[in-house]
Scaffold this active site. Structure first.
Site, mmCIF file in Angstrom:
data_model
loop_
_atom_site.group_PDB
_atom_site.id
_atom_site.type_symbol
_atom_site.label_atom_id
_atom_site.label_comp_id
_atom_site.label_asym_id
_atom_site.label_seq_id
_atom_site.Cartn_x
_atom_site.Cartn_y
_atom_site.Cartn_z
ATOM 1 C CG ASP A 50 53.544 38.735 40.155
ATOM 2 O OD1 ASP A 50 52.439 38.884 40.707
ATOM 3 O OD2 ASP A 50 53.875 37.708 39.549
ATOM 4 C CD GLU A 90 45.527 31.807 37.307
ATOM 5 O OE1 GLU A 90 44.931 32.878 37.506
ATOM 6 O OE2 GLU A 90 46.147 31.556 36.259
ATOM 7 C CB THR A 98 40.276 34.873 37.144
ATOM 8 O OG1 THR A 98 40.503 34.204 35.890
ATOM 9 C CG2 THR A 98 41.083 34.190 38.219
ATOM 10 C CD GLU A 108 41.361 35.565 42.158
ATOM 11 O OE1 GLU A 108 42.440 35.738 41.562
ATOM 12 O OE2 GLU A 108 41.279 35.018 43.271
ATOM 13 C CG LEU A 165 42.936 42.866 34.219
ATOM 14 C CD1 LEU A 165 42.518 43.364 32.851
ATOM 15 C CD2 LEU A 165 44.447 42.744 34.310
#
Length: 535
Positions: free
Chosen positions: A189, A274, A429, A470, A473
């Site tokens: 972020d 999420e 994820t 997805e 990292l």
């Protein structure tokens, strides 16, 4: 999934493991205490994969794939697994396999707080590059804190319209995220986008609108699910606020829906977008591999817990656990999560049922409204991969995040069933992470991302819902992409199941470097099932 991992955990590789395997590597067994192993159901995958870096095969014993019953029932396990050295083999040929679309997440800061598109010419050039290597589309966050920033029910979409027009003109597709959370404070972020100003002003007067931990610390990253049906947001409930935001988006971008430019809407349901409690916030001092903390101390969730306890006939159960440790505790250091701990007592089972049911009920409520807003457009939900402490009996980090996935209990089947009710895809994820790397870097974490991935994929496929994924990292290398491919298109699956889509996290200058871009193009071609020439 944004998680503050150490640099040593950023490695990607390709060994495929099973959740229930009892591995022996180079003659040394993995640590054995309290290992919770889940056997897939009879329809589940039976992986037999090649590790392209170490040339070892990981095989599952036939007895592993036994029939298991539904949610909450015991799961049969087997220790008949071994790692066998085999001769080197060429990489798997994916030509002729199903086409799995590949999307790329756009940078977080492309829309500013005034809802203006930043550097459109530079972005256009980057998108042309992605188009040239056959990327199918892009994923874009639409931030609640930008669009409805200052006044309730006043929506500003102008920057997003300009962005979407650039994407459409390049014949790329759009996955759009309804981002009802704060951006900032997590790894990756690089911008800060708070919740709408009018919401944070309410929070100053009533901080119980936020998730709260045992010490009374508020987390303004997202709203507590305790106000989903409480009229505390200028006369509206949280679910009503989310619905009206989604409906505004659907009306504003009707032309993009009608011409098929928007292919999917992902509904943000919690921290980092999420479906989970914000149980491991870095802002409160959490560090990997801490178990996290329960987030149910705001007055609304406390009231819900008290009502549930009274209905159960044990009013004294109407409180969160007293001995669940702190953010950076390990399971064995707590009375609640240790072997034979309180998590498995009558009270523990009651609390964890209530805590996880609240998560599922939140998803159920918001997705009901999402289907009304978006009609026939496909929708999805992201579920985070809490893979640390997966090999322990209590699965403590999953429990604090709201996934009741302790030993002999499947915590993901009920979530998949809820998504099935709303015809919603599951986006998961951490598909690029390798269990061996986690063991080498943090053996005390008892992590098993590969086992977790297979458990969740099988839960979703058993529920007959689409599964997308997805990476958690950054990943630029062949080994990492091979690992994703093996999850995307499981070898020898009798039902031919595969991911419905993959989204790459995320567009940046490193991805566009010549070598990295070439590897990414090769990965895309293989995801598309095309014939490729290996480098």
């Amino acid at each position: 999934m944004a998680m503050p991992f150490p640099n040593s955990m950023l490695k990607c590789a390709t060994t495929m493991a099973l959740a229930s395997a009892n591995f022996v590597l180079l003659g040394q067994p993995f640590p054995a205490p309290s290992v919770a192993r889940f056997a897939p159901r009879s329809r589940s995958l039976k992986p037999n994969f090649i590790d392209f870096s170490s040339h070892t095969r990981i095989s599952a014993a036939p007895s592993e794939f036994t029939e298991s019953s539904n949610f909450g029932d015991s799961v049969h396990t087997s220790d008949d697994h071994q790692v066998v050295d085999i001769a080197p083999s060429e990489e798997r040929d994916f030509s002729g396999t199903p086409h799995v679309p590949v999307y790329v997440m756009l940078p977080l800061g492309i829309i500013d707080m005034e809802c203006e598109l930043i550097n459109p010419d530079e972005l256009s050039n980057q998108l042309r590059t992605l188009k040239s290597i056959n990327v199918d589309g892009v994923m874009v966050d639409t931030w609640w804190g930008i669009v409805e920033a200052n006044t309730p029910q006043h929506y500003n979409w102008k920057g997003y319209r300009k962005l979407f027009e650039i994407v459409r003109n390049l014949d790329l597709k759009l996955q759009v995220v309804m981002s009802f959370h704060e951006c900032g404070g997590n790894v990756g972020d690089d911008v800060h986008i708070p919740l709408p100003k009018w919401v944070t002003e309410i929070g100053e007067e009533n901080p119980d609108i936020y998730f709260t931990d045992r010490d009374g610390r508020r987390n303004p990253e997202s709203l507590t699910w305790g106000i989903d049906k409480e009229r505390v947001l200028k006369g509206r409930t949280a679910v009503e606020v989310y619905f009206e935001y989604m409906r505004s988006f659907r009306v504003e971008f009707d032309d993009f829906f009608m011409d098929g430019s928007i292919t999917e809407i992902e509904i943000g349901l919690g921290a980092c977008g999420e479906l989970r409690y914000p149980s491991y916030p870095a802002k409160h001092g959490w560090e990997y591999p801490g178990i996290g903390e329960f987030q149910c101390y705001d007055k609304y969730l406390r009231k819900s817990l008290e009502k549930a306890a009274e209905a159960r006939g044990h009013s004294f159960w109407g409180r969160p656990p007293d001995h669940a440790g702190s953010y950076n505790s390990q399971p064995q250091d707590t009375k609640f999560f240790c072997d034979g701990g309180e998590y498995d007592s009558g009270y523990g089972r009651f609390f964890l049922n209530w805590y996880s049911h609240t998560l599922i009920h939140h998803g159920d409520s918001v997705l009901s409204m999402a289907n009304l807003a978006f009609e026939s457009t496909p929708i999805s939900v992201k579920v985070s991969g809490i893979h640390w402490w997966y090999k322990t009996a209590s699965h403590a980090a999953e429990l604090t995040a709201g996934f009741y996935n302790r030993a002999n209990r499947d915590g993901y089947g009920p979530i998949a069933s809820m998504l099935k009710k709303h015809n919603t895809a599951l986006n998961f994820t951490c598909v690029e992470l390798r269990t061996l790397d986690q063991h080498e870097g943090f053996p005390e974490a008892m992590a098993d991302p590969e086992g977790l991935v297979w458990q969740v994929l099988n839960a979703a496929w058993d529920a007959d819902i689409p599964v997308a994924s997805e990476n958690a990292l950054p990943c630029y290398d062949r080994q990492g992409y091979n690992k994703i491919l093996e999850h995307a298109k499981p070898r020898d699956d009798p039902d031919g199941r595969h991911l419905s889509a993959f989204t790459y996290l995320r567009l940046n200058q490193s991805l566009l470097e010549e070598h990295n871009l070439r590897e990414f193009q090769l990965f895309i071609n293989r995801m598309h099932g095309e014939v490729v020439e290996y480098l």
